[in-house]
Write an enzyme that holds these catalytic residues in place. Structure first.
Site, PDB file in Angstrom:
ATOM      1  N   ARG A 171      -2.267  -1.086   5.383  1.00 30.88           N
ATOM      2  CA  ARG A 171      -3.390  -1.731   4.688  1.00 30.88           C
ATOM      3  C   ARG A 171      -2.944  -3.060   4.084  1.00 30.88           C
ATOM      4  O   ARG A 171      -3.701  -4.047   4.109  1.00 30.88           O
ATOM      5  CB  ARG A 171      -3.941  -0.799   3.607  1.00 30.88           C
ATOM      6  CG  ARG A 171      -4.715   0.389   4.129  1.00 30.88           C
ATOM      7  CD  ARG A 171      -5.142   1.341   3.018  1.00 30.88           C
ATOM      8  NE  ARG A 171      -4.015   2.074   2.445  1.00 30.88           N
ATOM      9  CZ  ARG A 171      -4.100   2.912   1.425  1.00 30.88           C
ATOM     10  NH1 ARG A 171      -5.283   3.090   0.819  1.00 30.88           N
ATOM     11  NH2 ARG A 171      -3.044   3.558   0.983  1.00 30.88           N
ATOM     12  N   CYS A 186       0.877  -1.179   0.000  1.00 30.87           N
ATOM     13  CA  CYS A 186       0.000   0.000   0.000  1.00 30.87           C
ATOM     14  C   CYS A 186       0.904   1.215   0.000  1.00 30.87           C
ATOM     15  O   CYS A 186       1.848   1.270  -0.785  1.00 30.87           O
ATOM     16  CB  CYS A 186      -0.970  -0.031   1.182  1.00 30.87           C
ATOM     17  SG  CYS A 186      -0.193  -0.199   2.800  1.00 30.87           S
TER      18      CYS A 186
END
Length: 441
Positions: free
Chosen positions: A396, A391
Site C-alpha cells: 500500500r 504500511c
C-alpha cells in the site's frame, strides 16, 4: 468542491463546436459564458465528467491540450454503472458538491445527460453543460505534473499495436504484470506481450523486504530491462505493480509507468487479451550501477532519523486503515503487534490491507490529485517535506509513493520494513489510541 474563481483574462472564443445533444438536452453554455459567471464571484461548481485520464492531463483524441478547468471535480459518468444510490450519494459528499449551487458539467453531451439525470435524482436543479471541446478553452488548465507516468489503457493498446502515441517510449519498452505467487490468472488472460513477475522473486523473508541488489538486478536483467527501457506495469490490484515500480525506480529505471486502473481498466475497455506466457529470451546488462536512486527505499534507522526532524519538515506516513493506525487491529493474520510507529501521521488507505479506496476512483483509477493532496494536508503531510510512506509490508505504501511521484513530489521514499519489521523490535517506539492531526509529534 465549492469554488470562487475570477474571470479568465485571456481571450475566449465565443463560437461553439457543439456536441450532438439528445432531445431532452440540458441548457448549454460556452467557456466564455462560464467565465462571465465566474467573474460575478458567486459560488458555483464544475464537474468534469470525462475519463479521469483526460482530467489528469492526457489530451483527448484530436485535441492538443489535456487537463481540467481549475477547480473542477472529476466524476466520470461511466462510474454510474457500478454505483448504487447510496454509493453515489457518498461520492457526491466526498467531492464536497452541493445540490443548491449552480453546477456546470463538462463532457460529451450523452455523458452529461446521463450524469445530470443521476444528479437531478439527488435534488440538483441548476445544471448546465459546457457545449464546447476543451481545445476552445483558453484559460489555464490544471494537470498532474507527471501524468505521463500514469497511462490510460487506450494509450497502451495503441503502443502494443505498433502505433506511436503521444509520450511514446524512446528506447524500447516492456509490459509487465506483477502478482504474488504463480501466474494462475495471468495464464488465463493477460495483456498481449506482457511478461510476468512473481513478487516472491523481488521480496524476501522474514519481513518481505526487497531482495538483495544482486538478486533484484538478476530479475531486472531476465526481463530485458535496461536503465533506459520504458517499463509499463499493471496488476489485478495495482498495489503489487506499484511495489515493483518502487524497486525499479530505486534501481535506476528512468521511465517507470503504471497502467491507470490496472487490469480492471484493460478489461473494462474490452481490449484483446492472450493466455500464452511470454518470456524475455535475452537477459541484458542494466547499464548503470544498482541502486542509482537509493533514496527511494529507507530502513528502520533512517526512519528514526527522519522522526527526529521537526514535524513540519518530515512526514512518516502510515498508509493503513484507521483501525490499524489506532491499534484496534494489526491488519494481517501474520503480524501480531498492533499500533503505529510513534510520531507517524495517518495517510489514509482503505477498508482493509488489500484495498486502497481512499486513493482510487470507483473504476480503480487514481483519485484526483487535489483529493489525495487534501487528505494528506489534513495530517500535515506536504510536498515540501521529507516524506516516507509505510504500511504493513510495503505494498500500500508503494501505491501512495507512486501517486506522490505522479503529483510531482520530490523527497519521497518507502520504508521497506513497514509495521511488520518495526513492531517486531520492542525497543522501537510505538503508540496506540485515537489521535488528532494536531497532536501527532
Amino acid at each position: 468542491m465549492l469554488i470562487k474563481i475570477t474571470a479568465i483574462t485571456a481571450l475566449l472564443l465565443t463560437s461553439t463546436v457543439s456536441f450532438a445533444n439528445p432531445a431532452t438536452s440540458l441548457p448549454t453554455a460556452t467557456f466564455a459564458q462560464l467565465a462571465q459567471q465566474q467573474s460575478h464571484k458567486t459560488p458555483l461548481q464544475i464537474i468534469d465528467c470525462r475519463n479521469s485520464n483526460f482530467y489528469n492531463g492526457w489530451p483527448e483524441p484530436q485535441q492538443q491540450r489535456g487537463g481540467h478547468i481549475a477547480g473542477a471535480v472529476n466524476i466520470d459518468t461511466s462510474w454510474l454503472k457500478t454505483l448504487d444510490t447510496s454509493a453515489f450519494k457518498t461520492l457526491l459528499r466526498d467531492k464536497h458538491l452541493q445540490s443548491t449551487l449552480p453546477t456546470y458539467l463538462y463532457c460529451s453531451a450523452d455523458k452529461a445527460q446521463q450524469l445530470s439525470t443521476a444528479l437531478q435524482a439527488q435534488g440538483y436543479k441548476s445544471l448546465t453543460t459546457i457545449d464546447q471541446p476543451l481545445n476552445l478553452y483558453y484559460g489555464q488548465l490544471s494537470a498532474l505534473p507527471n501524468f505521463q507516468q500514469l497511462v490510460p489503457a487506450s494509450w497502451l493498446n495503441e503502443l502494443i499495436n505498433g502505433k506511436h502515441p503521444r509520450y511514446a517510449p524512446k528506447h524500447g519498452y516492456k509490459v509487465v504484470e506483477v502478482e504474488w505467487g504463480p501466474p494462475a490468472k495471468y495464464l488465463l488472460d493477460h495483456i498481449p506481450g506482457a511478461l510476468y513477475v512473481n513478487t516472491n522473486t523481488i521480496e524476501s523473508e522474514p519481513w518481505w523486504n526487497k531482495v538483495s541488489n544482486t538478486a533484484l538486478a538478476k530479475v531486472i536483467a531476465n526481463l530485458g530491462i535496461r536503465y533506459d527501457t520504458t517499463v509499463i506495469l499493471y496488476a489485478r490490484n495495482n498495489m503489487s505493480a506499484a511495489r515493483f515500480a518502487n524497486f525499479l525506480m530505486y534501481a535506476g529505471v528512468k521511465d517507470v509507468r503504471l497502467l491507470n486502473g490496472g487490469w480492471t481498466a484493460w478489461d473494462n475497455a474490452g481490449y484483446p487479451t492472450e493466455h500464452l506466457p511470454n518470456y524475455n529470451q535475452h537477459p541484458v546488462a542494466f547499464g548503470e550501477k544498482i541502486p542509482a536512486n537509493p533514496q527511494y527505499l529507507i530502513d528502520t534507522n533512517q526512519v528514526k532519523a527522519l522522526l527526529k526532524k521537526p514535524v513540519n519538515q518530515q512526514s512518516v506516513v502510515s498508509v493503513r486503515t484507521w483501525p490499524e493506525y489506532i491499534g484496534e487491529t494489526s491488519g494481517y493474520d501474520y503480524i501480531k503487534p498492533k499500533g503505529r510507529i510513534e510520531g507517524a501521521k495517518w495517510g489514509h488507505a482503505g477498508s482493509d490491507s488489500y484495498h486502497m479506496q481512499d486513493y482510487l476512483n470507483p473504476d480503480q483509477t487514481m483519485k484526483s490529485g487535489a483529493e489525495i493532496t487534501a487528505q494528506w494536508a489534513q495530517w500535515n503531510i506536504k510536498p515540501n517535506q521529507d516524506v516516507a510512506f509505510f504500511c504493513g509490508t510495503g505494498w500500500r505504501a508503494s501505491e501512495a509513493f507512486f501517486f506522490a511521484h505522479i503529483l510531482g513530489w520530490k523527497n519521497i521514499s518507502v520504508y521497506d520494513g513497514g509495521w511488520y519489521q518495526w513492531s517486531a523490535n520492542k525497543d522501537n517506539p510505538t503508540a496506540e489510541g485515537t489521535v488528532t492531526p494536531a497532536s501527532v509529534h
